[in-house]
Design an enzyme around this catalytic site. Structure first.
Site, mmCIF file in Angstrom:
data_model
loop_
_atom_site.group_PDB
_atom_site.id
_atom_site.type_symbol
_atom_site.label_atom_id
_atom_site.label_comp_id
_atom_site.label_asym_id
_atom_site.label_seq_id
_atom_site.Cartn_x
_atom_site.Cartn_y
_atom_site.Cartn_z
ATOM 1 N N ASP A 38 -44.407 16.605 67.062
ATOM 2 C CA ASP A 38 -44.968 15.479 67.818
ATOM 3 C C ASP A 38 -45.112 15.822 69.300
ATOM 4 O O ASP A 38 -46.078 15.445 69.961
ATOM 5 C CB ASP A 38 -44.062 14.243 67.722
ATOM 6 C CG ASP A 38 -43.515 13.971 66.335
ATOM 7 O OD1 ASP A 38 -43.227 14.934 65.595
ATOM 8 O OD2 ASP A 38 -43.337 12.792 66.004
ATOM 9 N N HIS A 86 -37.641 17.825 73.165
ATOM 10 C CA HIS A 86 -38.446 16.643 72.872
ATOM 11 C C HIS A 86 -38.100 15.501 73.827
ATOM 12 O O HIS A 86 -38.993 14.870 74.406
ATOM 13 C CB HIS A 86 -38.254 16.208 71.423
ATOM 14 C CG HIS A 86 -39.264 15.200 70.973
ATOM 15 N ND1 HIS A 86 -40.621 15.420 71.036
ATOM 16 C CD2 HIS A 86 -39.117 13.938 70.462
ATOM 17 C CE1 HIS A 86 -41.268 14.354 70.598
ATOM 18 N NE2 HIS A 86 -40.382 13.443 70.235
ATOM 19 N N LYS A 87 -36.822 15.260 73.996
ATOM 20 C CA LYS A 87 -36.331 14.219 74.914
ATOM 21 C C LYS A 87 -34.920 14.591 75.347
ATOM 22 O O LYS A 87 -34.263 15.425 74.722
ATOM 23 C CB LYS A 87 -36.268 12.839 74.234
ATOM 24 C CG LYS A 87 -37.581 12.302 73.703
ATOM 25 C CD LYS A 87 -37.366 10.933 73.050
ATOM 26 C CE LYS A 87 -38.661 10.413 72.432
ATOM 27 N NZ LYS A 87 -38.474 9.079 71.807
ATOM 28 N N ASP A 88 -34.440 13.913 76.388
ATOM 29 C CA ASP A 88 -33.060 14.122 76.822
ATOM 30 C C ASP A 88 -32.075 13.856 75.684
ATOM 31 O O ASP A 88 -31.060 14.552 75.555
ATOM 32 C CB ASP A 88 -32.719 13.179 77.989
ATOM 33 C CG ASP A 88 -33.291 13.660 79.309
ATOM 34 O OD1 ASP A 88 -33.495 14.878 79.470
ATOM 35 O OD2 ASP A 88 -33.535 12.817 80.195
ATOM 36 N N TYR A 98 -46.884 5.644 74.734
ATOM 37 C CA TYR A 98 -47.682 6.768 74.215
ATOM 38 C C TYR A 98 -48.677 6.336 73.148
ATOM 39 O O TYR A 98 -49.750 6.924 73.002
ATOM 40 C CB TYR A 98 -46.773 7.888 73.683
ATOM 41 C CG TYR A 98 -46.243 7.691 72.281
ATOM 42 C CD1 TYR A 98 -46.976 8.110 71.173
ATOM 43 C CD2 TYR A 98 -45.008 7.090 72.057
ATOM 44 C CE1 TYR A 98 -46.498 7.939 69.877
ATOM 45 C CE2 TYR A 98 -44.530 6.908 70.775
ATOM 46 C CZ TYR A 98 -45.271 7.333 69.688
ATOM 47 O OH TYR A 98 -44.797 7.144 68.416
ATOM 48 N N ARG A 106 -47.831 13.231 59.273
ATOM 49 C CA ARG A 106 -48.232 12.851 60.632
ATOM 50 C C ARG A 106 -47.749 13.856 61.671
ATOM 51 O O ARG A 106 -48.453 14.138 62.638
ATOM 52 C CB ARG A 106 -47.764 11.435 60.993
ATOM 53 C CG ARG A 106 -48.275 11.035 62.391
ATOM 54 C CD ARG A 106 -48.454 9.560 62.549
ATOM 55 N NE ARG A 106 -47.223 8.872 62.826
ATOM 56 C CZ ARG A 106 -46.885 7.687 62.317
ATOM 57 N NH1 ARG A 106 -47.688 7.099 61.447
ATOM 58 N NH2 ARG A 106 -45.766 7.111 62.641
ATOM 59 N N TRP A 122 -50.103 15.680 64.321
ATOM 60 C CA TRP A 122 -49.936 15.794 65.791
ATOM 61 C C TRP A 122 -50.180 17.238 66.227
ATOM 62 O O TRP A 122 -50.836 17.497 67.240
ATOM 63 C CB TRP A 122 -48.522 15.391 66.201
ATOM 64 C CG TRP A 122 -48.115 13.963 66.154
ATOM 65 C CD1 TRP A 122 -47.017 13.449 65.522
ATOM 66 C CD2 TRP A 122 -48.727 12.831 66.806
ATOM 67 N NE1 TRP A 122 -46.914 12.104 65.718
ATOM 68 C CE2 TRP A 122 -47.942 11.691 66.514
ATOM 69 C CE3 TRP A 122 -49.862 12.683 67.605
ATOM 70 C CZ2 TRP A 122 -48.264 10.417 66.992
ATOM 71 C CZ3 TRP A 122 -50.189 11.409 68.076
ATOM 72 C CH2 TRP A 122 -49.393 10.308 67.778
#
Length: 405
Positions: free
Chosen positions: A176, A165-167, A71, A246, A250
């Site tokens: 983000d 966001h993720k697994d 990414y 940050r 994003w």
């Protein structure tokens, strides 16, 4: 004998000309001259050419030692894509294409990425595929675009409809993640689905705004856990405990980029503009007199806190673009200019050959995981501070483009 030497030399020169081979240029001390990046170029090109000089192959950006779909590489290539659109310099286009061609197969399959894996970071790099497909007509790019869209379609969600966001971070939404998926999702649904899922794109922002926006500061917390099971989550709100510049960067970058694809008559367009203005108002309150922002946004000069490059560049980009497009009042263009000028003055180092280096970039930060990241102030200031990390250099290019610096 001399005539033979001259004849042979002329033959070599003629062959080089015929084959378009560039001979090295040597100075009087017989050392190869260093290519100089001209200070007459805009900062966007000076930084881009500095990146190419450091990393002739894009997959090595940030000193990666393994070819992979990444990414952060995608973030840099997206900046290059915008730069190519402005300059039509083939150096930037080829830099993108060479990387993409090295990580996707003729079928469109992505190196190391399976359809079963759910990770929003994987989606971000897909944004550069749209232009590659338009300019080449190569089916493999279209196949990869559809592959990523299908992954997003099957991505797990919170009970309220937001993408995890993720697994490995179930029921969690991070700021983000909005940047990683929403601009791609918006462009895809506009170009291939007649915009049918734009309301779902906006839904992701609505969920984040509902659960992470803090009316007291005007800022957004880094993340939210719907299940409230992870240790960093507030047991009542599910929010993480601090504001990280940050992550907010994003978010506002995602807003201004998604708005590119929202038709003026779409009923949810005003929602995104409202969110952008709310966030911008809060962010602007915490701009340091230097023009920059701190790593932990609202903690100012608390011991250990520092003026951080990536968040400052992201805010500069989002404010400049927002003002240029009319989403934000004109005063935000001035705030963006002050921030960018401060980055150049305080955080940029220029080598004798013109190569630019960006300092004071937080290398990485997150929540949970192993080793565990608790989202505390002490955690955010403990992460490594790096030079030339793409989290900062790519938004620097984007901000420079918007400000025509």
């Amino acid at each position: 004998m001399l005539n033979k030497v001259i004849s042979n030399l002329l033959s070599v020169l003629a062959l080089c000309y015929f084959l378009s081979i560039e001979l090295p240029v040597y100075s009087q001390n017989n050392t190869k001259q260093t290519e100089v990046i001209s200070e007459k170029l805009k900062y966007s090109e000076r930084m881009a050419l500095s990146i190419v000089k450091r990393y002739p192959e894009a997959w090595k950006i940030d000193n990666n030692d393994k070819l992979k779909w990444d990414y952060k590489t995608g973030l840099t290539l997206y900046a290059f894509d915008k730069l190519y659109g402005k300059t039509k310099n083939e150096v930037y286009y080829n830099y993108i294409k060479n990387y993409i061609d090295s990580v996707i197969e003729p079928s469109g399959a992505i190196l190391g990425i399976t359809k079963e894996e759910h990770n929003l970071d994987v989606i971000n790099t897909g944004k550069v595929l749209f232009n590659l497909y338009k300019t080449t007509g190569d089916q493999k790019y279209l196949n990869t675009i559809h592959f990523l869209a299908e992954k997003l379609k099957n991505h797990p969600r919170t009970n309220s409809g937001g993408f995890w966001h993720k697994d490995i971070y179930p029921f969690q939404m991070w700021l983000d993640g909005l940047y990683m998926e929403a601009p791609f999702y918006a462009q895809y649904t506009v170009e291939f689905e007649n915009g049918k899922n734009l309301s779902d794109v906006v839904k992701q922002f609505e969920e984040i705004q509902k659960h992470t926006y803090d009316p007291k500061t005007g800022l957004l917390f880094h993340a939210w856990d719907e299940s409230k099971k992870i240790a960093w989550a507030d047991p009542v709100t599910g929010r993480s405990p601090n504001f990280w510049s940050r992550s907010i960067g994003w978010y506002v970058m995602a807003l201004v980029d998604v708005l590119d694809y929202m038709p003026k008559d779409h009923p949810k367009r005003v929602t995104l503009i409202k969110f952008l203005n709310q966030a911008a108002e809060g962010i602007a309150k915490y701009q340091d007199k230097s023009g920059l922002w701190f790593q932990v946004t609202n903690m100012g000069k608390k011991k250990g806190n520092y003026l951080e490059a990536s968040g400052s560049c992201m805010f500069s980009y989002a404010f400049a673009k927002g003002a240029n497009k009319g989403y934000l009042p004109p005063k935000y263009k001035l705030i963006a200019e002050k921030a960018f000028d401060a980055v150049v003055k305080k955080l940029i180092i220029v080598d004798p050959d013109g190569e630019l280096h960006l300092t004071q970039i937080c290398g990485s930060a997150g929540l949970g995981g192993n080793p565990y990241r608790d989202g505390s102030f002490d955690y955010y200031i403990s992460e490594k501070i790096k030079i030339d990390n793409s989290h900062g250099t790519a938004p620097f290019i984007m901000a420079a483009l918007e400000l025509n610096k």
